[in-house]
Design a protein around this motif. Structure first.
Motif, PDB file in Angstrom:
ATOM      1  N   MET A  53       0.839  -1.196   0.000  1.00 32.12           N
ATOM      2  CA  MET A  53       0.000   0.000   0.000  1.00 32.12           C
ATOM      3  C   MET A  53       0.874   1.246   0.000  1.00 32.12           C
ATOM      4  O   MET A  53       1.969   1.248   0.580  1.00 32.12           O
ATOM      5  CB  MET A  53      -0.919   0.027   1.223  1.00 32.12           C
ATOM      6  CG  MET A  53      -1.907  -1.127   1.302  1.00 32.12           C
ATOM      7  SD  MET A  53      -3.036  -0.943   2.715  1.00 32.12           S
ATOM      8  CE  MET A  53      -3.897  -2.530   2.654  1.00 32.12           C
ATOM      9  N   PRO A  54       0.378   2.342  -0.616  1.00 32.86           N
ATOM     10  CA  PRO A  54       1.122   3.606  -0.592  1.00 32.86           C
ATOM     11  C   PRO A  54       0.966   4.306   0.758  1.00 32.86           C
ATOM     12  O   PRO A  54       0.164   3.888   1.610  1.00 32.86           O
ATOM     13  CB  PRO A  54       0.466   4.413  -1.721  1.00 32.86           C
ATOM     14  CG  PRO A  54      -0.926   3.882  -1.792  1.00 32.86           C
ATOM     15  CD  PRO A  54      -0.830   2.424  -1.449  1.00 32.86           C
ATOM     16  N   GLU A  55       1.700   5.386   0.941  1.00 36.08           N
ATOM     17  CA  GLU A  55       1.745   6.070   2.231  1.00 36.08           C
ATOM     18  C   GLU A  55       0.380   6.592   2.660  1.00 36.08           C
ATOM     19  O   GLU A  55       0.032   6.536   3.848  1.00 36.08           O
ATOM     20  CB  GLU A  55       2.746   7.225   2.179  1.00 36.08           C
ATOM     21  CG  GLU A  55       2.941   7.928   3.512  1.00 36.08           C
ATOM     22  CD  GLU A  55       3.926   9.064   3.446  1.00 36.08           C
ATOM     23  OE1 GLU A  55       4.199   9.682   4.495  1.00 36.08           O
ATOM     24  OE2 GLU A  55       4.437   9.349   2.328  1.00 36.08           O
ATOM     25  N   VAL A  56      -0.410   7.104   1.719  1.00 42.79           N
ATOM     26  CA  VAL A  56      -1.707   7.657   2.078  1.00 42.79           C
ATOM     27  C   VAL A  56      -2.612   6.576   2.683  1.00 42.79           C
ATOM     28  O   VAL A  56      -3.369   6.838   3.628  1.00 42.79           O
ATOM     29  CB  VAL A  56      -2.381   8.318   0.845  1.00 42.79           C
ATOM     30  CG1 VAL A  56      -2.644   7.302  -0.259  1.00 42.79           C
ATOM     31  CG2 VAL A  56      -3.683   9.006   1.244  1.00 42.79           C
ATOM     32  N   CYS A  57      -2.526   5.358   2.189  1.00 50.10           N
ATOM     33  CA  CYS A  57      -3.305   4.252   2.752  1.00 50.10           C
ATOM     34  C   CYS A  57      -2.828   3.902   4.155  1.00 50.10           C
ATOM     35  O   CYS A  57      -3.639   3.602   5.047  1.00 50.10           O
ATOM     36  CB  CYS A  57      -3.214   3.028   1.846  1.00 50.10           C
ATOM     37  SG  CYS A  57      -3.947   3.254   0.214  1.00 50.10           S
ATOM     38  N   ILE A  73     -10.812  11.490   9.329  1.00 56.16           N
ATOM     39  CA  ILE A  73      -9.620  10.928   8.673  1.00 56.16           C
ATOM     40  C   ILE A  73      -9.500  11.473   7.254  1.00 56.16           C
ATOM     41  O   ILE A  73      -8.407  11.861   6.812  1.00 56.16           O
ATOM     42  CB  ILE A  73      -9.689   9.387   8.653  1.00 56.16           C
ATOM     43  CG1 ILE A  73      -9.674   8.833  10.075  1.00 56.16           C
ATOM     44  CG2 ILE A  73      -8.533   8.805   7.845  1.00 56.16           C
ATOM     45  CD1 ILE A  73      -9.903   7.334  10.153  1.00 56.16           C
ATOM     46  N   GLU A  74     -10.624  11.521   6.543  1.00 54.00           N
ATOM     47  CA  GLU A  74     -10.601  11.991   5.158  1.00 54.00           C
ATOM     48  C   GLU A  74     -10.126  13.433   5.069  1.00 54.00           C
ATOM     49  O   GLU A  74      -9.314  13.787   4.208  1.00 54.00           O
ATOM     50  CB  GLU A  74     -11.981  11.837   4.536  1.00 54.00           C
ATOM     51  CG  GLU A  74     -12.042  12.219   3.067  1.00 54.00           C
ATOM     52  CD  GLU A  74     -13.401  11.944   2.474  1.00 54.00           C
ATOM     53  OE1 GLU A  74     -14.194  12.906   2.354  1.00 54.00           O
ATOM     54  OE2 GLU A  74     -13.669  10.765   2.146  1.00 54.00           O
ATOM     55  N   ARG A  79      -5.687  17.261   3.536  1.00 52.69           N
ATOM     56  CA  ARG A  79      -4.752  18.347   3.847  1.00 52.69           C
ATOM     57  C   ARG A  79      -3.310  17.882   3.693  1.00 52.69           C
ATOM     58  O   ARG A  79      -2.461  18.609   3.184  1.00 52.69           O
ATOM     59  CB  ARG A  79      -4.987  18.845   5.275  1.00 52.69           C
ATOM     60  CG  ARG A  79      -6.259  19.675   5.442  1.00 52.69           C
ATOM     61  CD  ARG A  79      -6.230  20.453   6.756  1.00 52.69           C
ATOM     62  NE  ARG A  79      -6.146  19.562   7.906  1.00 52.69           N
ATOM     63  CZ  ARG A  79      -7.206  19.098   8.565  1.00 52.69           C
ATOM     64  NH1 ARG A  79      -8.429  19.440   8.179  1.00 52.69           N
ATOM     65  NH2 ARG A  79      -7.040  18.308   9.614  1.00 52.69           N
ATOM     66  N   ARG A  80      -3.021  16.642   4.107  1.00 51.71           N
ATOM     67  CA  ARG A  80      -1.637  16.152   4.072  1.00 51.71           C
ATOM     68  C   ARG A  80      -1.237  15.670   2.674  1.00 51.71           C
ATOM     69  O   ARG A  80      -0.075  15.767   2.290  1.00 51.71           O
ATOM     70  CB  ARG A  80      -1.461  15.017   5.074  1.00 51.71           C
ATOM     71  CG  ARG A  80      -0.050  14.487   5.093  1.00 51.71           C
ATOM     72  CD  ARG A  80       0.208  13.578   6.256  1.00 51.71           C
ATOM     73  NE  ARG A  80       1.565  13.086   6.236  1.00 51.71           N
ATOM     74  CZ  ARG A  80       2.064  12.220   7.116  1.00 51.71           C
ATOM     75  NH1 ARG A  80       1.310  11.773   8.100  1.00 51.71           N
ATOM     76  NH2 ARG A  80       3.318  11.808   7.015  1.00 51.71           N
ATOM     77  N   PHE A  81      -2.192  15.123   1.919  1.00 51.34           N
ATOM     78  CA  PHE A  81      -1.906  14.610   0.574  1.00 51.34           C
ATOM     79  C   PHE A  81      -2.805  15.320  -0.449  1.00 51.34           C
ATOM     80  O   PHE A  81      -3.737  14.717  -0.987  1.00 51.34           O
ATOM     81  CB  PHE A  81      -2.139  13.094   0.515  1.00 51.34           C
ATOM     82  CG  PHE A  81      -1.324  12.305   1.503  1.00 51.34           C
ATOM     83  CD1 PHE A  81      -0.031  11.909   1.195  1.00 51.34           C
ATOM     84  CD2 PHE A  81      -1.848  11.965   2.752  1.00 51.34           C
ATOM     85  CE1 PHE A  81       0.721  11.179   2.108  1.00 51.34           C
ATOM     86  CE2 PHE A  81      -1.114  11.235   3.663  1.00 51.34           C
ATOM     87  CZ  PHE A  81       0.186  10.843   3.346  1.00 51.34           C
TER      88      PHE A  81
END
Length: 412
Positions: A53-57, A73-74, A79-81
């Motif tokens: 999984m990628p970092e966002v996951c 969480i969303e 904001r972060r990605f």
């Protein structure tokens, strides 16, 4: 990438309907997360399965574990990605398919329990594995590989020939002799993998499998994902390390055997024939060989075969894609293209091996055996032909068993 798909997710498990929305809190099954070259590896501690999984996951999973609502969480992830299209309901759909969700708002998600495969060879201590695989032994394996190349260049007569499997004139003896030596050499190859796994204190098991029309032994290396990427290559190459030691030994014995010892020389030629062809097959990436996994590990792009086949189907209009779902990351497109080239090179190598070795072997065996069927049952030639046919039948049954086991596992 997390794609926008749903605003409300309704799931039904065992007749129980549960609505998942942005106010939902989830509980995940126990997982362990490890950083990999490009992304992350998530291990399901119950089933022992691994997912990339990628970092966002990973960030989403960590916030789910903390008990935050999906909506919160969303917003944090957006904001972060900012470059990602984030939708937690879509992501939860994927987690549910992977059986990684344990509870939804405190309600247990009923799912078919996955039994963790029982792995063994724990009786081999890690210290025993480290005797063969440590920083001091690695240069020796490389040296054996280079010496084997030098010997073949210096003495071209040592190169394998299709008649090398016919050590004796009686075919019914040649087949079990060849199969016995092949089984022994494959066992040594797989034991290299087993010792390398145990050197890292990882469990494993030995299974019967197949490569095309050949019955093989396979070492379960699923737990290799517990290691850092830099430590995996040794485990993938461990079998080839042992192969090179055996090959060097057989070549040296051939050079030292005095003339007139045809039987011993024939046995060493059989050793060389078997090991060299199996090493050449390692270059056939479409078979998911040891070198295929090394290529995956070095590039950090996993499931290359599946992704490459999907890319090939898209380019060839007469091949229908099994799935329209994008299974690869965009950054891996170049690597997938390179692998596709190796894929076709491997097919070409296989075809060449059939024309150079296997087809001539079948023709030679046919010339030796077919006349025997027309002879009297009291003759050696008749029973040579009959028993040889029986041996081939047993081999085909083992092959069919391997295919049956594979497709039964896929069906389940």
């Amino acid at each position: 990438m997390l794609r926008i798909l749903l605003l409300l997710l309704i799931i039904v498990r065992n007749g129980v309907q549960m609505a998942i929305n942005l106010h939902t809190c989830l509980t995940m099954v126990p997982v362990e997360i490890r950083k990999d070259k490009k992304h992350y590896i998530v291990e399901d501690k119950f089933s022992g399965e691994f997912y990339e999984m990628p970092e966002v996951c990973i960030e989403a999973i960590q916030l789910i574990i903390l008990g935050e609502q999906l909506g919160d969480i969303e917003r944090k992830l957006k904001r972060r990605f900012p470059q990602e299209e984030v939708n937690l309901l879509d992501f939860v759909t994927q987690l549910l398919k992977l059986d990684l969700i344990d509870q939804v708002d405190g309600i247990k998600v009923e799912k078919q329990e996955k039994q963790k495969e029982s792995l063994g060879f724990l009786w081999i201590s890690p210290q025993a594995g480290k005797l063969f695989f440590n920083k001091f032994t690695y240069p020796f394996y490389i040296t054996f590989f280079l010496l084997n190349i030098v010997l073949f260049i210096t003495f071209p007569s040592l190169l394998p020939h299709h008649e090398d499997i016919f050590v004796l004139d009686v075919m019914v003896i040649n087949v079990p002799l060849w199969m016995s030596f092949t089984f022994l050499l494959v066992l040594v190859h797989e034991f290299g993998h087993i010792l390398a796994m145990r050197a890292h204190n990882l469990p494993t098991k030995l299974e019967v499998g197949h490569r095309l029309f050949f019955v093989v032994l396979e070492t379960d290396m699923s737990s290799v994902w517990k290691l850092a990427p830099k430590d995996r290559n040794v485990l993938y190459l461990a079998g080839l390390c042992f192969d090179n030691v055996i090959l060097f030994t057989a070549l040296i014995i051939q050079l030292l055997i005095p003339s007139g010892h045809e039987f011993m020389s024939g046995l060493m030629s059989l050793f060389v024939f078997d090991v060299v062809l199996r090493m050449i097959y390692q270059c056939c990436f479409y078979l998911k060989t040891d070198l295929y996994y090394v290529f995956e590990n070095v590039t950090g792009c996993y499931n290359l075969m599946e992704n490459a086949l999907q890319a090939i189907r898209k380019q060839l209009s007469f091949l229908k894609s099994k799935s329209s779902e994008q299974v690869s990351f965009i950054s891996e497109r170049k690597t997938i293209t390179i692998y596709a080239i190796f894929y076709f090179i491997g097919i070409a190598i296989s075809i060449a091996l059939y024309f150079i070795f296997y087809i001539p072997e079948v023709i030679h065996a046919g010339k030796q055996l077919l006349p025997g069927f027309g002879m009297a049952p009291t003759s050696l030639a008749f029973w040579d032909a009959v028993l040889f046919s029986l041996q081939i039948s047993i081999f085909l049954l083992l092959l069919l068993y391997s295919y049956w086991k594979k497709y039964r596992r896929i069906k389940v």
